[in-house]
Design an enzyme around this catalytic site. Structure first.
Site, PDB file in Angstrom:
ATOM      1  N   GLU A 100       0.828  -1.201   0.000  1.00 24.40           N
ATOM      2  CA  GLU A 100       0.000   0.000   0.000  1.00 24.40           C
ATOM      3  C   GLU A 100       0.864   1.253   0.000  1.00 24.40           C
ATOM      4  O   GLU A 100       1.929   1.299   0.618  1.00 24.40           O
ATOM      5  CB  GLU A 100      -0.941   0.004   1.213  1.00 24.40           C
ATOM      6  CG  GLU A 100      -2.030  -1.046   1.118  1.00 24.40           C
ATOM      7  CD  GLU A 100      -3.006  -1.026   2.265  1.00 24.40           C
ATOM      8  OE1 GLU A 100      -4.190  -1.367   2.036  1.00 24.40           O
ATOM      9  OE2 GLU A 100      -2.607  -0.686   3.393  1.00 24.40           O
ATOM     10  N   CYS A 132       3.393   8.578   0.673  1.00 29.64           N
ATOM     11  CA  CYS A 132       4.003   7.686   1.658  1.00 29.64           C
ATOM     12  C   CYS A 132       4.243   6.345   0.970  1.00 29.64           C
ATOM     13  O   CYS A 132       3.284   5.685   0.550  1.00 29.64           O
ATOM     14  CB  CYS A 132       3.072   7.532   2.858  1.00 29.64           C
ATOM     15  SG  CYS A 132       3.682   6.408   4.135  1.00 29.64           S
ATOM     16  N   CYS A 139       6.489  -6.439   7.286  1.00 28.93           N
ATOM     17  CA  CYS A 139       7.554  -5.867   8.117  1.00 28.93           C
ATOM     18  C   CYS A 139       7.975  -6.889   9.171  1.00 28.93           C
ATOM     19  O   CYS A 139       7.141  -7.637   9.685  1.00 28.93           O
ATOM     20  CB  CYS A 139       7.082  -4.579   8.792  1.00 28.93           C
ATOM     21  SG  CYS A 139       8.376  -3.703   9.703  1.00 28.93           S
ATOM     22  N   CYS A 143       6.411  -4.199  15.814  1.00 31.67           N
ATOM     23  CA  CYS A 143       5.922  -3.162  16.723  1.00 31.67           C
ATOM     24  C   CYS A 143       4.467  -3.467  17.108  1.00 31.67           C
ATOM     25  O   CYS A 143       3.617  -3.669  16.239  1.00 31.67           O
ATOM     26  CB  CYS A 143       6.031  -1.790  16.085  1.00 31.67           C
ATOM     27  SG  CYS A 143       7.733  -1.322  15.670  1.00 31.67           S
ATOM     28  N   CYS A 146       1.313  -1.484  15.552  1.00 32.24           N
ATOM     29  CA  CYS A 146       1.284  -1.265  14.104  1.00 32.24           C
ATOM     30  C   CYS A 146       0.627  -2.432  13.383  1.00 32.24           C
ATOM     31  O   CYS A 146       1.005  -3.597  13.589  1.00 32.24           O
ATOM     32  CB  CYS A 146       2.710  -1.055  13.593  1.00 32.24           C
ATOM     33  SG  CYS A 146       2.822  -0.797  11.806  1.00 32.24           S
ATOM     34  N   GLY A 193       6.932  -1.670   6.003  1.00 28.12           N
ATOM     35  CA  GLY A 193       8.324  -2.092   6.040  1.00 28.12           C
ATOM     36  C   GLY A 193       9.233  -1.133   6.793  1.00 28.12           C
ATOM     37  O   GLY A 193       8.878   0.006   7.079  1.00 28.12           O
ATOM     38  N   SER A 225      12.165   7.077   7.305  1.00 27.43           N
ATOM     39  CA  SER A 225      11.905   6.781   8.712  1.00 27.43           C
ATOM     40  C   SER A 225      12.519   5.437   9.101  1.00 27.43           C
ATOM     41  O   SER A 225      12.595   4.513   8.280  1.00 27.43           O
ATOM     42  CB  SER A 225      10.396   6.746   8.967  1.00 27.43           C
ATOM     43  OG  SER A 225      10.113   6.425  10.315  1.00 27.43           O
ATOM     44  N   SER A 247      11.705   6.631  14.851  1.00 27.71           N
ATOM     45  CA  SER A 247      10.505   6.281  15.603  1.00 27.71           C
ATOM     46  C   SER A 247      10.912   5.845  17.017  1.00 27.71           C
ATOM     47  O   SER A 247      11.464   4.770  17.211  1.00 27.71           O
ATOM     48  CB  SER A 247       9.772   5.135  14.879  1.00 27.71           C
ATOM     49  OG  SER A 247       8.523   4.891  15.458  1.00 27.71           O
ATOM     50  N   LEU A 248      10.652   6.700  18.006  1.00 25.20           N
ATOM     51  CA  LEU A 248      11.110   6.448  19.380  1.00 25.20           C
ATOM     52  C   LEU A 248      10.001   5.828  20.223  1.00 25.20           C
ATOM     53  O   LEU A 248      10.136   4.699  20.709  1.00 25.20           O
ATOM     54  CB  LEU A 248      11.598   7.762  19.994  1.00 25.20           C
ATOM     55  CG  LEU A 248      12.195   7.669  21.407  1.00 25.20           C
ATOM     56  CD1 LEU A 248      13.410   6.752  21.428  1.00 25.20           C
ATOM     57  CD2 LEU A 248      12.552   9.063  21.925  1.00 25.20           C
ATOM     58  N   ASN A 249       8.937   6.582  20.481  1.00 25.40           N
ATOM     59  CA  ASN A 249       7.684   6.069  21.049  1.00 25.40           C
ATOM     60  C   ASN A 249       7.731   5.636  22.514  1.00 25.40           C
ATOM     61  O   ASN A 249       6.736   5.137  23.038  1.00 25.40           O
ATOM     62  CB  ASN A 249       7.142   4.893  20.215  1.00 25.40           C
ATOM     63  CG  ASN A 249       7.010   5.254  18.753  1.00 25.40           C
ATOM     64  OD1 ASN A 249       6.633   6.371  18.414  1.00 25.40           O
ATOM     65  ND2 ASN A 249       7.348   4.331  17.869  1.00 25.40           N
ATOM     66  N   ASN A 323      -3.434   6.202  15.872  1.00 25.84           N
ATOM     67  CA  ASN A 323      -4.530   5.808  14.979  1.00 25.84           C
ATOM     68  C   ASN A 323      -4.966   4.404  15.368  1.00 25.84           C
ATOM     69  O   ASN A 323      -4.210   3.443  15.189  1.00 25.84           O
ATOM     70  CB  ASN A 323      -4.058   5.855  13.527  1.00 25.84           C
ATOM     71  CG  ASN A 323      -3.616   7.248  13.127  1.00 25.84           C
ATOM     72  OD1 ASN A 323      -4.403   8.181  13.132  1.00 25.84           O
ATOM     73  ND2 ASN A 323      -2.334   7.397  12.790  1.00 25.84           N
ATOM     74  N   CYS A 366      -0.948   6.672   9.818  1.00 30.70           N
ATOM     75  CA  CYS A 366       0.269   6.066  10.358  1.00 30.70           C
ATOM     76  C   CYS A 366      -0.055   4.822  11.185  1.00 30.70           C
ATOM     77  O   CYS A 366      -0.886   4.855  12.091  1.00 30.70           O
ATOM     78  CB  CYS A 366       0.985   7.100  11.224  1.00 30.70           C
ATOM     79  SG  CYS A 366       2.469   6.485  12.051  1.00 30.70           S
TER      80      CYS A 366
END
Length: 373
Positions: A100, A132, A139, A143, A146, A193, A225, A247-249, A323, A366
């Protein structure tokens, strides 16, 4: 090494070849050198979908190319359009896999999808048309918040497949009346990915997309990213000129390892050390992406720890309200908590902006990309 699409691998994919590689191929076929630049322009400036459409190349040359090489072109399998103008494309690869890509038309300014990009683009509002792109089928990073992670990893995309997402979407935008030969202005490698897990193909795709003879994107308008593949971060900074988002989070390893298994191999200290070594140039500050999850990483204490981690670094923070995805067990903190988190960072001298979530109603935002392969 994870396999690429292997069908007919003896014949090189024209879309993935550099201009020098194409020049060598043209020479082997006994054609004049200028044919390589013509072919390259068809592939990357015009985004040709087939050799038959390259009308200023002799038919005999095109037939020899067909015998000696192949041309990777993705098929747009489905398009969904959001109420905010976002378009989500499901594309089929030549071996029947699905990926996608998400198109986001946006005005510049503080309410845009990517508000920090205004700093690099200077004064004067313009419409930013961002794609995007995906770099893998699925992937491997796992995570927990995700949807792409639920697919697992099937294979890497080739450089040509990464680039062709741009060319197929440009063609579709022209079809629906968006002006310009190449309507897209900005690219973010934030789709399906982990880009730095497909390092060589991502680097080659950037070479092709930045080429003046090809798509001619500006390095200031491309962001890649990563979830934190430490060994490739510094290398990427030395071998590319585009921007990096990390991407820390989370603000502790205990917390981050639960959300992002990559932290078990390269912890926050190793990640921060790699960011400190990342070559900093004008207009190239590293962006830290921080997905805010209700009652997980959105407290005032989290904000204080995040500010302490980033103090003294030439970075900025992109706050992303979560999201929501069915079955994953996480929730959006809500606008009030997001605003309070941003205010806490601002009070500690950290530049923080809130990303506008686009395409939530079509699962295009996202962390929401996933298809049945």
């Amino acid at each position: 090494m994870l396999p690429l699409f292997q069908s007919d691998a003896a014949r090189p994919d024209l879309r993935s070849l550099s201009l020098s590689d194409l020049s060598a191929l043209v020479e082997r076929l006994g054609e004049r050198p200028y044919r390589a630049r013509q072919l390259y322009a068809w592939l990357h400036r015009k985004g040709a979908a087939s050799l038959n459409g390259m009308t200023d190349l002799p038919r005999a040359f095109r037939e020899r190319l067909t015998a000696q090489a192949r041309l990777t072109t993705l098929d747009i399998d489905a398009v969904q359009e959001s109420t905010d103008g976002t378009r989500k494309y499901r594309m089929r690869t030549q071996d029947g896999k699905f990926i996608e890509s998400v198109y986001m038309p946006d005005e510049t300014g503080p309410e845009s999808f990517d508000p920090e990009a205004d700093e690099e683009e200077g004064p004067g509002a313009r419409v930013r048309l961002t794609l995007c792109v995906s770099t893998q089928v699925g992937c491997a990073m796992g995570c927990g918040f995700c949807m792409t992670a639920t697919m697992g990893l099937l294979r890497n995309l080739t450089a040509g497949e990464i680039c062709d997402q741009v060319y197929r979407v440009n063609a579709d935008l022209r079809r629906i009346g968006v002006p310009g030969e190449r309507p897209l202005t900005n690219l973010v490698y934030m789709g399906m990915g982990e880009p730095l897990h497909n390092y060589e193909n991502v680097l080659r795709s950037l070479e092709l997309l930045l080429s003046e003879e090809g798509a001619n994107f500006s390095q200031r308008h491309i962001t890649v990213s990563t979830s934190g593949l430490v060994p490739n971060i510094v290398r990427f900074g030395e071998e590319s000129q585009v921007k990096l988002a990390v991407s820390l989070n989370a603000t502790t390893d205990e917390q981050r390892a639960k959300l992002m298994p990559v932290d078990r191999k390269w912890n926050i200290a190793a990640l921060m050390d790699a960011v400190r070594k990342f070559p900093s140039r004008q207009g190239r500050r590293v962006t830290f992406e921080y997905v805010l999850l209700r009652d997980v990483n959105d407290s005032d204490e989290d904000a204080a720890r995040l500010a302490a981690l980033l103090r003294g670094l030439p970075v900025k923070v992109n706050l992303i309200p979560y999201n929501e995805n069915p079955g994953l067990g996480f929730a959006d903190p809500g606008a009030e908590r997001v605003a309070a988190f941003r205010k806490a960072l601002d009070a500690r001298g950290i530049t923080a902006l809130v990303r506008k979530n686009r395409g939530r109603d079509i699962a295009a935002a996202c962390g929401q990309l996933a298809v049945q392969a």
